[in-house]
Structures are given as structure tokens and as C-alpha cells.
Design a protein around this motif. Structure first.
Motif, PDB file in Angstrom:
ATOM      1  N   UNK B  96       0.852  -1.181   0.000  1.00  0.00           N
ATOM      2  CA  UNK B  96       0.000   0.000   0.000  1.00  0.00           C
ATOM      3  C   UNK B  96       0.888   1.230   0.000  1.00  0.00           C
ATOM      4  N   UNK B  97       0.970   1.870  -1.156  1.00  0.00           N
ATOM      5  CA  UNK B  97       1.796   3.072  -1.233  1.00  0.00           C
ATOM      6  C   UNK B  97       0.978   4.264  -0.763  1.00  0.00           C
ATOM      7  N   UNK B  98       1.642   5.163  -0.049  1.00  0.00           N
ATOM      8  CA  UNK B  98       0.945   6.384   0.355  1.00  0.00           C
ATOM      9  C   UNK B  98       0.639   7.224  -0.872  1.00  0.00           C
ATOM     10  N   UNK B  99      -0.435   7.978  -0.795  1.00  0.00           N
ATOM     11  CA  UNK B  99      -0.774   8.804  -1.950  1.00  0.00           C
ATOM     12  C   UNK B  99       0.225   9.952  -2.119  1.00  0.00           C
ATOM     13  N   UNK B 100       0.566  10.570  -1.010  1.00  0.00           N
ATOM     14  CA  UNK B 100       1.511  11.688  -1.083  1.00  0.00           C
ATOM     15  C   UNK B 100       2.587  11.485  -0.030  1.00  0.00           C
ATOM     16  N   UNK B 151      -2.842   6.218   6.370  1.00  0.00           N
ATOM     17  CA  UNK B 151      -2.950   4.844   5.903  1.00  0.00           C
ATOM     18  C   UNK B 151      -4.418   4.459   5.765  1.00  0.00           C
ATOM     19  N   UNK B 152      -4.727   3.732   4.723  1.00  0.00           N
ATOM     20  CA  UNK B 152      -6.117   3.326   4.517  1.00  0.00           C
ATOM     21  C   UNK B 152      -6.346   1.869   4.907  1.00  0.00           C
ATOM     22  N   UNK B 153      -5.258   1.144   5.096  1.00  0.00           N
ATOM     23  CA  UNK B 153      -5.375  -0.287   5.303  1.00  0.00           C
ATOM     24  C   UNK B 153      -5.531  -0.557   6.786  1.00  0.00           C
ATOM     25  N   UNK B 154      -6.499  -1.371   7.168  1.00  0.00           N
ATOM     26  CA  UNK B 154      -6.829  -1.537   8.587  1.00  0.00           C
ATOM     27  C   UNK B 154      -5.625  -1.986   9.404  1.00  0.00           C
ATOM     28  N   UNK B 155      -4.837  -2.934   8.877  1.00  0.00           N
ATOM     29  CA  UNK B 155      -3.709  -3.442   9.668  1.00  0.00           C
ATOM     30  C   UNK B 155      -2.653  -2.354   9.844  1.00  0.00           C
ATOM     31  N   UNK B 156      -2.429  -1.563   8.780  1.00  0.00           N
ATOM     32  CA  UNK B 156      -1.464  -0.469   8.892  1.00  0.00           C
ATOM     33  C   UNK B 156      -1.939   0.551   9.924  1.00  0.00           C
TER      34      UNK B 156
END
Lengths: 490, 226
Positions: B96-100, B151-156
Motif C-alpha cells: 500500500x503506497x501512500x498517496x503523497x 494509511x487506509x489499510x486496517x492493519x497499517x
């Protein structure tokens, strides 16, 4: 001492027992039994404290301030358990949750009561934190109990937001402990509230005010102060109704209680500094903002439980403002308001549970003609909302009147936004209420088996408090006021 | 501050504390989920090391226990639980890459500066060492918060949450040489229960939206159900 231990640890024992009870019929009754036992013990505790003064033992401290909240918590816990037994059986019959879910529900209900009572009775700021965090953990699975996409989303939001908030509160607690290490001789006592309170003037003022900012934001998340309130309407609307009643009636109070305890410490440390009322101003700011914003949001709600959760935010904002204002009159009013708001709001949520059951939905647009279908529920909702909106002769009118008087005495300009906010909230509640109660009922709408005992008892109590506050209660609240504000009112 | 005046052990502590802060940055920008979990485990290990050093310099027995507790919980148990869940949810190769990423890093830097500014009032001379560590731990807390936002990912997000807890622990250990044992146990218990609940939620979220991208949890909003 025994009364205290029974009050606090009955729910804990019940948590463990209910986790193993498989028979649903028994679980509901056991839940009620444990709650009643805790309530009766809390009454004895109150008598004891009234007779012999503050009770300090082990890491507990029960004084005039928290003993009334302990009784209130145990009482609302008991009446909600009366409502919850048949209601959850009905929910189980509709197939929304399975037997395992019910087992979890009953066990966590008592776990929640345990954390609330522990948070109220402890003298240790660290234990207070652990208990308030424990309350989140106990209720988060209940919010997602129905397993719908919305419920899971609400629970996740609740978990994350309150987790973050409570983490900030822990940082504040660590800072208080840090400040205490330089003044309190015995380092390990630096977490004990009563020790800190007696030596509050020696605590480093700038560290204390920094700590208070974190504590206010942290515990304020749990109180539902704007802008940290996002979790509250979601969690209230998606969780089971008895949970909404206890969350609104109890959890918010306990979080506010924590803030007030810390404010007492900060005020003590700031008395000699250049800005002695800093903590109070912060609370007034957050409180007023929550009060006004929540009042406006009331108008936009389409879900009945969401609407009343915004009303909770509004009232918590008002109380935060009042405690921030300080002084005996405002403090007395805020304490009374805590009491009547809890009673009224839990009664409303119980009524709303029945109303949603009758209409088969929580959408305000589809709940119609309650008075025609089932007069008891319709009238209860009408009276409940009248009480919460601050109509005389209900108790909330009295406390709001006291608060307005106090504001006019010390900060006259704030009266204006307060009155405006009350009017906005009033309009927001009634425009939605009117069609729900009066409107024409859909043809196939049937009355349901409603348990009116908790609602009636709560509303009668609120009415009684509005007509005449009984002498012993006035003395009781007055002593708490003396403790918090440093001066007595009566 | 004049580094020569600071005792050796405190100097080591400062180095370790700044490494903890560095790890927070890495945690935020780490693209691969499994690697992020490992990074988090290292942060826990560093905090345990700091606790041990405080224990040596102060000679408190309960701090050794606390160091052991932190190490077991933060460096072993929680990473292991997360690892197991990642495998169960078949997210081993999740990226999951960060957007910015640049903006996020700049905000994180700003948060560090803000933390230092915030603790400025603690000016007493003897506290100068503590001020540094309090600022660093506050920065770790705030960056943990930032991780949960970007972060958008629940585990992150859970990793962000747990690194916030790490920051709190760092503050407690270094500024006040540890909280009373009973509180530490209570906090550790709460963290552990929270972790178990997070694990349950991963599955519930996955069941409900078939992904762990919590941005897609968007059924509830103010103007819904019109």
C-alpha cells in the motif's frame, strides 16, 4: 468498605459467570440480578459516606462527588437491565444475533458496568485510565453485535477514535505523574488523586496545563465533545438499544467526571500563576462549541437514535461549559444536570427502542403515529423529549435555569449563545418529534409488548427533581459542590 | 544542551529514543505490510532496551520486569499476532503506497518540531534531558496518529495505533522512570485485549466489504438515508 467492594466487584463476578451461561432465559435474569445487587450495595455505600464522610481504602476513594455518580450509574444500569431482558430476547427472535452473540452481550454488559464503577470509585489516576479504556473494549464488540456493514463501520470508528483519544489521555496522565515526581515525596503515590490534590499548589503549573490539554482532548473524545464526537452518533445508532441507553446515560458522565477531577488538580496548581482559570476557559470553549454544533446537527438527522445522540452531545457540552465556568452555582447546576440528563436520556433511548420496534425501522421518516398505535410509548416519547428539551416542570429545566443564572452572574455575554443554542435544539427535536408522535399511523402497525417500568420510574424521578429537590439530595449535591468549587451554595 | 554534561547512560538513551522516532518515520512510509510489522517489532525492542537502561541507572527492580513485559508484548506477541492474521487473510504480498509520501513526511517533520515547541514550558534546568525525551515521545505519539490518518489499510492503521502506545510507554519510562507496576500491567492488559479485538475486527471488516481498505467503510455519514 464491604459495600464498596460488593458494588464494584459484583459486576465483575457477573461478567465471568454470564460468559459461561448458555441458557438465554437465565442470562437475562442473572444480568438483572447482578445489576440490582450492585445498586442496593451502592445505596448502602451512599448511606455510609453520608454518615462517616469520605471513604479511603486501598486504592479506592469515595467522596461526596463520586458517590452520587456511583448510585446513579448502578441505578441506570439496573433499569436498563430491566428493559434489556425482554428487548434482547425479541432481538434474538428476529434472528439479528445468535446465541453466542447474546452470551457476549450479557457478559459485556456487566463488564461495562464494572469498568464504569471502577473508574468512578478509584483514587488512582492510572486505574481510572485503565477502566475508561476497558469500557471502550467492553462495548466495542457490542456496537458491532448486529454484524451489518454499518454496525461494523461504526464499531471500527468508535474503536479507533476512542483509542486515539484515550491514548492522548494517557499521555496527559503521564505528564501529571511527571509533575508529581518533583513534589511528592513518595514517587509511587504520584498517581493517587487525593495525595496530588492536597499538594496541588506545588505541582508545576506549565506542565499541569499542558497535561490538561491532553486530558481534555483525550477524555473529551469519550465525552463526545466537538470535534472529537464523530464516533458517538454512529456507535449509538448502530449498537443495540440498551447499549445506547447506558452509553449515553453513563459512559459520557464518567468521562466528564474524569475531566472534572483533573480540573480540580490543575486549578490547585494554577492558583498562584498568572492565568488561574485556564483549565476552566478551555472547558468552556469546548463545551460551548459542542453545545452549539450539536444543536445545529440535530436538525439534519434522519435516524431517531442518531438524533438523540446529538442531543447527548449537546447536553454534555452544556455540562462541560458549566464545570468550566466554576463557582458554586454553576457547579451545583452541572451536577444536577448530570443526574437529570442521565435519567431522561436513558428513558428516551428505552422508549426509542420500543418505537423502533413498533415501526420496524429507526428512520424518523417512517416512524409515524405512535400515540395512535400505542399510547404509552407515544406519550412517553413526548414527555421524554419535553423533559430533555428543558420544559418545566421537569428537572432539566431546573438545572438549565441554574446554569443560565450562573452564567449571567459571572459571564453575562455567554447567556446569549446559550439561549440561542437551547432554542435551536428545541426546534430541532420538536420538528422531528411531532410527526412521529401524532402523524397518521400506517395501517398494519401493531402495538408491541413494551416494558414501561424503567421509563415511568425515570421520568417520574426527573419530574420530582423538577418540582422539588428532596432535602437529602440537595445537601448531598451541595457537599459535592463544596468539594469541587471550594464554596458551598446553600 | 551541552552533551558533555549528560551522563553516558542518558546519552545512550537519547540515541535509542531518536531511533524510535526514526522508526516511526519508516513505519509511515513502509509500503509492504509484512515489512511494516517487522519495523514495528524493532520499535518495541528499542523501547524495551530503553527501559532496561533506565532500570540499570535507577536500580528499580520493577523496571526490569517492565522491560521484559514490553519486549514480550510489543516486540514478540503483537507482531506475531499481526503476522498470523496477515497470513490468514492472505495479505502476505499486500502493498500500500501512500498517496503523497512527501507531504506526509513533511507533516511528520512538522509534528516533531511542534512537539519540541509544546514542551518548551518545561524549562527547569534539571529537566533538560527529560524535555528532549518527552518531546520525542510526543512526536512518536503524534506520528502514530498521522499513520492512522494517512494509511487506509486496517492493519497499517493498527500499527499506527500500537506505535502511539509505544510513544506513551517511552514517555512514561524515560520521563518518570516508569509508572507503578499495577498501572503498567493494566495498560498492557488493555493493549493485549485491544489487539485481540482488532484481530476480530479484521475478519468482520473483511466479511463486510471484502477488503481491509477502511476508506470503503463509508455507509455512515451525516446525510445518509435521505
Amino acid at each position: 468498605m464491604n459495600e464498596l467492594l460488593i458494588t464494584v466487584f459484583t459486576p465483575m463476578a457477573a461478567t465471568l459467570i454470564l460468559a459461561t451461561v448458555r441458557q438465554l432465559k437465565w442470562a437475562g435474569w442473572l444480568n438483572l440480578l447482578a445489576s440490582t445487587a450492585a445498586f442496593v450495595a451502592s445505596l448502602f455505600l451512599a448511606f455510609r459516606v453520608a454518615k462517616t464522610g469520605p471513604l479511603t481504602a486501598m486504592t479506592f476513594r469515595v467522596d461526596d462527588f463520586n458517590v452520587y455518580l456511583i448510585v446513579l450509574t448502578a441505578f441506570v444500569g439496573m433499569t436498563s437491565a430491566i428493559f434489556s431482558r425482554p428487548y434482547m430476547q425479541y432481538v434474538c427472535e428476529t434472528g439479528k444475533i445468535n446465541k453466542k452473540g447474546m452470551q457476549l452481550y450479557h457478559s459485556m454488559y456487566q463488564a461495562f458496568m464494572f469498568t464504569m464503577l471502577l473508574a468512578l470509585s478509584t483514587d488512582n489516576l492510572g486505574v481510572l485510565w485503565v477502566a475508561v479504556e476497558g469500557a471502550t473494549l467492553a462495548t466495542v464488540l457490542l456496537v458491532s453485535l448486529y454484524r451489518t456493514a454499518e454496525a461494523i463501520e461504526a464499531a471500527w470508528k468508535y474503536f479507533i477514535l476512542c483509542g486515539v483519544g484515550i491514548a492522548l489521555a494517557l499521555f496527559g496522565t503521564v505528564l501529571v505523574y511527571f509533575a508529581a515526581q518533583h513534589t511528592v515525596a513518595d514517587g509511587t503515590a504520584g498517581m493517587t488523586w487525593s495525595v496530588l490534590y492536597t499538594g496541588a499548589s506545588k505541582l508545576h503549573p506549565s506542565i499541569m496545563i499542558l497535561a490538561f490539554v491532553f486530558l481534555l482532548i483525550g477524555y473529551g473524545t469519550k465525552v463526545g465533545l466537538v470535534p472529537m464526537h464523530q464516533w458517538l452518533p454512529d456507535a449509538h445508532s448502530e449498537g443495540p438499544t440498551p447499549m445506547s441507553a447506558v452509553l449515553s446515560g453513563l459512559l459520557l458522565n464518567v468521562a466528564l467526571y474524569a475531566i472534572v477531577r483533573f480540573k480540580m488538580l490543575v486549578d490547585g496548581s494554577l492558583t498562584l500563576s498568572s492565568k488561574p482559570h485556564m483549565a476552566g476557559y478551555l472547558m468552556m470553549g469546548f463545551g460551548l462549541l459542542s453545545f452549539l454544533v450539536a444543536g445545529l446537527f440535530l436538525h439534519r438527522q434522519r435516524d431517531i437514535k442518531r438524533m438523540f445522540s446529538y442531543s447527548s452531545i449537546e447536553h454534555m457540552g452544556l455540562m462541560t461549559f458549566a464545570f468550566g465556568l466554576g463557582g458554586p452555582l454553576a457547579t451545583f447546576g452541572a451536577l444536577l444536570h448530570m443526574l437529570v440528563h442521565s435519567l431522561t436520556k436513558s428513558a428516551i433511548f428505552v422508549t426509542v427502542g420500543h418505537a423502533a420496534h413498533i415501526a420496524g425501522t429507526q428512520s424518523i421518516d417512517h416512524i409515524r403515529g405512535l400515540i395512535r398505535t400505542q399510547p404509552a410509548v407515544g406519550w412517553a416519547l413526548l414527555f421524554g423529549v419535553a423533559a430533555i428539551a428543558g420544559f418545566p416542570p421537569f428537572g432539566i429545566f431546573t438545572s438549565e435555569f441554574l446554569l443560565l443564572t450562573a452564567t449571567m452572574e459571572s459571564q453575562p455575554w455567554f447567556t446569549l449563545p446559550l439561549l440561542m443554542g437551547l432554542a435551536i435544539a428545541f426546534a430541532g427535536l420538536f420538528r422531528n418529534l411531532h410527526p412521529m408522535v401524532y402523524g397518521t399511523a400506517p395501517k398494519e402497525q401493531q402495538p408491541v409488548q413494551a416494558n414501561m417500568i424503567p421509563i415511568t420510574v425515570h421520568l417520574l424521578l426527573v419530574l420530582w427533581l423538577g418540582l422539588s429537590i428532596p432535602g437529602f439530595l440537595a445537601v448531598w449535591l451541595n457537599r459535592a459542590t463544596e468539594l469541587i468549587a471550594g464554596a458551598s451554595l446553600l | 544542551m551541552n552533551l558533555e554534561l549528560v551522563p553516558m547512560l542518558q546519552q545512550i538513551m537519547l540515541v535509542l529514543a531518536s531511533m524510535v522516532l526514526l522508526i516511526s518515520f519508516i513505519l509511515m512510509d513502509q509500503v509492504r505490510l509484512v515489512a511494516a510489522i517487522h519495523t514495528f517489532a524493532w520499535q518495541g525492542a528499542l523501547i524495551a532496551a530503553i527501559t532496561t537502561i533506565v532500570a540499570i541507572s535507577e536500580g528499580h527492580m520493577h523496571l526490569y520486569f517492565s522491560a521484559l513485559l514490553t519486549f514480550t508484548l510489543k516486540a514478540l506477541l503483537i507482531p506475531w499476532m499481526l503476522h498470523r492474521q496477515v497470513r490468514k487473510l492472505e495479505l502476505d504480498h499486500e502493498k500500500e503506497a501512500l498517496e503523497h509520501p512527501v507531504i506526509a513526511s513533511m507533516i511528520a517533520v512538522a509534528l516533531v518540531i511542534f512537539s519540541y515547541w509544546l514542551v518548551l514550558p518545561i524549562v527547569q534546568q534539571e529537566l533538560i534531558f527529560t524535555r528532549n525525551v518527552v518531546a520525542i515521545s510526543l512526536a512518536v505519539v503524534l506520528i502514530g496518529f498521522l499513520i492512522m490518518v494517512v494509511r487506509k489499510q486496517a492493519i497499517a492503521q493498527v500499527l499506527g495505533f500500537m506505535s502511539m502506545e509505544n510513544g506513551l510507554f517511552l514517555a512514561a519510562v524515560s520521563a518518570t522512570s516508569g509508572m507503578p507496576l499495577i498501572i503498567e500491567l493494566g495498560v498492557a492488559f488493555d493493549v493485549l485485549v485491544a489487539m485481540v479485538l482488532f484481530g476480530i475486527f479484521f475478519f468482520q471488516i473483511r466479511e463486510s466489504i471484502e477488503s481491509l481498505d477502511v476508506d470503503r467503510l463509508n455507509h455512515l455519514s451525516e446525510s445518509e438515508k435521505e
